[in-house]
Design a protein around this motif. Structure first.
Motif, short mmCIF file in Angstrom:
data_model
loop_
_atom_site.label_atom_id
_atom_site.label_comp_id
_atom_site.label_asym_id
_atom_site.label_seq_id
_atom_site.Cartn_x
_atom_site.Cartn_y
_atom_site.Cartn_z
N PHE A 21 42.72 30.02 36.45
CA PHE A 21 43.25 30.88 37.51
C PHE A 21 44.41 31.73 36.99
CE2 PHE A 21 46.42 31.73 40.79
CZ PHE A 21 45.66 32.23 41.83
N VAL A 22 44.43 32.99 37.40
CA VAL A 22 45.56 33.89 37.16
C VAL A 22 45.70 34.80 38.38
CG1 VAL A 22 46.45 35.84 35.81
CG2 VAL A 22 45.40 33.89 34.64
N SER A 143 39.12 33.03 36.79
CA SER A 143 39.26 33.69 38.09
C SER A 143 40.54 34.49 38.13
CB SER A 143 39.26 32.65 39.23
OG SER A 143 40.43 31.87 39.21
N PHE A 144 40.53 35.54 38.97
CA PHE A 144 41.70 36.37 39.19
C PHE A 144 41.91 36.57 40.68
CE2 PHE A 144 40.41 37.57 34.90
CZ PHE A 144 41.62 37.59 34.22
N GLY A 161 37.08 43.86 33.19
CA GLY A 161 35.75 43.63 32.64
C GLY A 161 35.56 44.31 31.31
N ARG A 162 36.04 45.53 31.19
CA ARG A 162 35.91 46.26 29.92
C ARG A 162 36.73 45.59 28.81
NH1 ARG A 162 37.33 50.90 31.58
NH2 ARG A 162 39.48 50.98 30.81
N GLU A 171 31.11 36.82 30.14
CA GLU A 171 31.15 36.07 31.40
C GLU A 171 32.05 36.77 32.42
OE1 GLU A 171 32.43 31.63 33.06
OE2 GLU A 171 32.76 32.20 30.95
N LEU A 172 31.53 36.91 33.63
CA LEU A 172 32.29 37.56 34.69
C LEU A 172 33.21 36.56 35.37
CD1 LEU A 172 29.49 39.74 36.34
CD2 LEU A 172 31.27 40.49 34.75
N PRO A 173 34.48 36.91 35.57
CA PRO A 173 35.38 36.00 36.29
C PRO A 173 35.14 36.07 37.79
CG PRO A 173 36.54 38.01 35.77
CD PRO A 173 35.17 38.15 35.16
N LEU A 174 35.58 35.05 38.49
CA LEU A 174 35.59 35.05 39.95
C LEU A 174 36.75 35.93 40.41
CD1 LEU A 174 34.31 33.49 42.52
CD2 LEU A 174 36.41 32.14 42.40
#
Length: 372
Positions: A21-22, A143-144, A161-162, A171-174
């Motif tokens: 988490f951030v 996650s953000f 994402g870039r 991998e895509l974060p939440l």
């Protein structure tokens, strides 16, 4: 000072696993003004800080490093705040902004409603940007959390994402989005809807939902039916489409609880921990963001929306008990039932175990459900 500490933390974080988490919300110091009481200075606050607390609450001991914390500072580095956050054993990342002051805000509480406040910037806010994650393990977070306007949200998600793809991370974060109250007007409904395509969780407060979907000249009292009606209006009647597939919606309603819509037809209400008027509630300002920090970590682990809301309500209960952050301490337990005697310790906040509060709330939810 800020540059030196930033370099030290970069070395300490080398080799660590990415945090779960951030928050990209503000970390600030507040000047609290409350009629009839002396002013309080340098009180820790900000949506980013309270969301980070919420995420940290259910990560005791060695798990604490799973929570990332981004601090933007300048010429007046807040050493006492840094020392407190460092004692939480999180993965800290400090970005030094040369010549800029640390973010400070004045919070004036209205005499007739202590749960409402007027905030005034004392310095220009240091808002986290995507490039503040450069060369940091925080960029790899799972996650953000964001508290932002619709266009800011779309830009942040796209740039993060870039940046992740540039380091080979596909991998895509939440993405958990807390819309900024300043941008919630009927004229921005379509912008908000378009931003939902970039996020996984959309979580306005009920005040923000009403501001977004109701003419500001019309004052509408709270009701659960009105919350659900405004969500239907937002998705079906105005924005030109249904709730996006896979999107989770959580409307945070303070002491009224929260309403959630999961994937598919899942939806319902979850009660708050504190009921209205309880003396334990001192300042609810940061409780809504604390909710989202705890919710995000739980949802990452379980994908259970209702269970995640229950954890969020527990985090909100701790955040609302004082001005600023809850107090973390250790409670020692001596086991004398068998030899050799053993001494164990557990982490407590405001003198209480978060898991005990969670168990209590789960029982209330199971036996009673929502209060009338």
């Amino acid at each position: 000072m800020g540059q030196t500490i930033s370099a030290i933390l970069t070395k300490q974080n080398a080799g660590r696993a990415p945090p779960c988490f951030v928050s990209l919300g503000l970390v600030e110091l507040n000047e609290i003004r409350y009629r009839g009481r002396p002013a309080q200075f340098d009180v820790p606050g900000g949506a980013g800080l309270f969301a980070t607390f919420g995420a940290r609450l259910f990560k005791p001991g060695a798990q604490a490093k799973d929570v990332g914390c981004l601090i933007l500072t300048g010429r007046d580095y807040p050493y006492m705040l840094f020392r407190r956050l460092k004692s939480w054993n999180m993965t800290l990342h400090v970005v030094y902004k040369e010549g800029r002051p640390f973010t400070k805000t004045a919070v004036d509480y209205r005499p007739l409603d202590p749960l409402r406040e007027i905030q005034t910037d004392l310095t220009e806010p240091l808002k986290p940007r995507s490039f503040d994650l450069s060369n940091s393990i925080l960029l790899r977070a799972k996650s953000f959390h964001m508290r932002s306007l619709p266009l800011e949200t779309r830009g942040l998600v796209s740039k993060i994402g870039r940046m992740r793809r540039e380091i080979g991370l596909e991998e895509l974060p939440l993405i958990v989005w807390e819309p900024h109250s300043a941008g919630c007007t009927p004229e921005t409904m379509l912008r908000h809807y378009r931003a939902l395509r970039r996020v996984n969780v959309f979580s306005p407060t009920y005040d923000d939902l009403f501001r977004l979907t109701i003419d500001p000249l019309h004052k509408v009292p709270f009701s659960r039916e009105k919350v659900e009606d405004r969500l239907d209006y937002f998705f079906d009647d105005v924005s030109g489409g249904p709730k996006p597939d896979g999107l989770v919606v959580v409307v945070r309603c303070g002491h009224h609880g929260c309403f959630y819509m999961g994937v598919g037809e899942e939806k319902g209400w979850v009660r708050s921990f504190w009921e209205h008027g309880r003396p334990e509630v001192v300042d609810a300002t940061g409780s809504e963001s604390a909710f989202l920090g705890a919710f995000t970590v739980a949802f990452l682990e379980t994908r259970d929306v209702k269970a995640s809301c229950l954890r969020g309500q527990v985090a909100a209960s701790f955040a609302s008990q004082q001005f600023g952050l809850p107090k973390r301490s250790k409670r020692f337990n001596l086991n004398m039932t068998e030899r050799p005697y053993s001494l164990t310790s557990e982490e407590v906040w405001n003198g209480e175990d978060p898991m005990a509060r969670l168990s209590y709330l789960e029982e209330l939810d199971k036996e009673i459900g929502m209060p009338q």
